[in-house]
Every structure is written in C-alpha cells, then in structure tokens.
Design an enzyme around this catalytic site. Structure first.
Site, short mmCIF file in Angstrom:
data_model
loop_
_atom_site.label_atom_id
_atom_site.label_comp_id
_atom_site.label_asym_id
_atom_site.label_seq_id
_atom_site.Cartn_x
_atom_site.Cartn_y
_atom_site.Cartn_z
N GLY A 13 32.61 31.45 56.37
CA GLY A 13 31.57 31.72 56.05
C GLY A 13 30.77 30.68 57.68
N SER A 14 31.02 30.53 58.42
CA SER A 14 30.22 29.80 59.45
C SER A 14 29.28 30.16 59.73
CB SER A 14 31.62 28.99 60.42
OG SER A 14 31.70 30.21 60.95
N HIS A 110 31.93 39.82 66.47
CA HIS A 110 33.44 40.06 66.95
C HIS A 110 34.64 39.59 67.86
CE1 HIS A 110 37.82 42.34 67.30
NE2 HIS A 110 37.66 41.65 68.52
N THR A 142 29.89 50.91 63.61
CA THR A 142 30.30 53.20 63.68
C THR A 142 31.63 53.03 62.73
OG1 THR A 142 30.77 52.72 65.67
CG2 THR A 142 29.08 53.34 65.56
N LEU A 145 37.29 51.78 64.51
CA LEU A 145 36.41 50.17 64.43
C LEU A 145 36.06 49.57 65.49
CD1 LEU A 145 37.75 47.73 62.75
CD2 LEU A 145 40.13 47.76 63.81
#
Length: 213
Positions: A13-14, A110, A142, A145
């Site tokens: 969770g950074s 990402h 969406t 991927l």
C-alpha cells in the site's frame, strides 16, 4: 462535500500511503472512506487503520468463481457510497461487469508508459528492450487489461546498469506523485471520462496522457 474514495489493495500500500498523505491536507478535495483488500495480511490495511480509515477484507479464495467474488466486492464497495474507486496494487483481473459498473469512476496506476508493457514484469521488459525511458501511467479502468485511456504519465530515465529493483524504486517515487494528482483532478471535476476518452478541463487527453513534469 469532498469526493468519497474507496481504495482497493493487495499488498504493502505505498501508493495508498501517498493518497492518505495527500488527503490529510485540508485543501485536498477527496477523502478516503474505506480500504478493501483481497488479502488479510496486506500491510496497506495497517496503513489505513493507523489513519482511522475503515477497512474490509474479501478473500477471493473463499469464492467459487471470479464472478461471485466481483459481485461481493461490488456490494462491499457500494456500501461505502464512493464517488471514485482507486486501484492501488490490487492484484486481481476484474470482470467486465464489475468494470462497467464503475466505468468512468475507477482509476488504476500501472508501472509503465502505457500502451507499452501492459501486465506484469514491466521494469524487466523495459530494461531488456533497451528503452531510454520508463515510467508510470494513471488511467481510467476499462474491460481491457491496462487498456483504459491514460490520464497522466511520469517518465524516468533507464540508467546504465539498472536492475529491476533500482528502476522500480525510481518509478514508484513518481507514482506517489501522479496518483494523488489524478485523484485531485477527478475530485475537482477537471478530469472526466466521456465517449470512451479521458478529458481534462474540457479537452481530450492525448493517448499517452498528460506528461507530468
């Protein structure tokens, strides 16, 4: 009224911490109302609890199918009445029905300059390809991927002798800068999803996103 955000995590969770830190500022237009993980040992849950944020765990292994898990996850998210869902290291491929339920109000980050290197092992792939630059992209989610329209990108140089770990660390530092920024834009009403595209202040965002400097 601040924008209500639910964050989904699977690990440390950074990026969640970067969002928590941003939301601690009185002038930040969003508040994190819940953090949900598919793993009970995710350290991000501790980060949330330390900040007084509600947490929940839905173990995907307890469900017979991806569809059943996604349905339960949707119900849990909706119980917090979010305006925006933020994926921060949530390591699950989501069904089209789930994604479409939140279309236009779900963001992901990402670790590559999309559309380069969707999926996993992005840092290794950038090094092996001999790329001069690498980076991170915030995008709307969406059903494809890592294929939703880009919002903002930050670039880092790929340096001589870089390892995956060294490159990942520099990219992560930029992720912590651009994710709170994109959430702020959404909360301010400057960032919207319309006609399958991302728009910022009334203009279509380029396919590679707004370049963060």
């Amino acid at each position: 009224m601040k924008t209500r955000v639910v964050v989904l995590i699977s690990g440390s969770g950074s990026n969640l911490q970067a969002l928590i830190d941003a939301a601690a500022n009185a002038d930040y237009p969003a508040q994190i109302v819940a953090v949900i993980s598919n793993k009970s040992d995710a350290y991000g849950l501790v980060r949330a609890q330390n900040s007084g944020i509600a947490t929940a765990v839905l173990d995907h292994k307890a469900f017979a199918s991806r569809e059943e898990f996604d349905a339960a996850l949707r119900d849990k998210i909706d119980s917090y009445q979010p305006d925006l869902v933020v994926l921060a290291g949530f390591m699950r491929i989501l069904t089209a029905d789930f994604v479409n339920h939140y279309l236009g109000r779900m963001l992901n980050i990402h670790p590559s300059l999309l559309p380069l290197y969707p999926g996993l092992h992005t840092h290794r792939r950038a090094i092996e390809a001999g790329d001069a630059t690498h980076g991170a992209t915030v995008h709307f989610v969406t059903a494809e991927l890592d294929g939703g329209p880009a919002v903002v990108q930050a670039e880092v140089p790929v340096e001589q002798g870089d390892t995956e770990e060294l490159l990942a660390k520099r990219v992560l530092a930029q992720e912590h800068r651009i994710y709170p920024l994109a959430v702020r834009w959404f909360a301010d009403g400057d960032l919207v999803f319309r006609d399958g595209k991302a728009w910022y202040k009334g203009d279509v965002i380029p396919a590679s996103g707004i370049k963060f400097k």
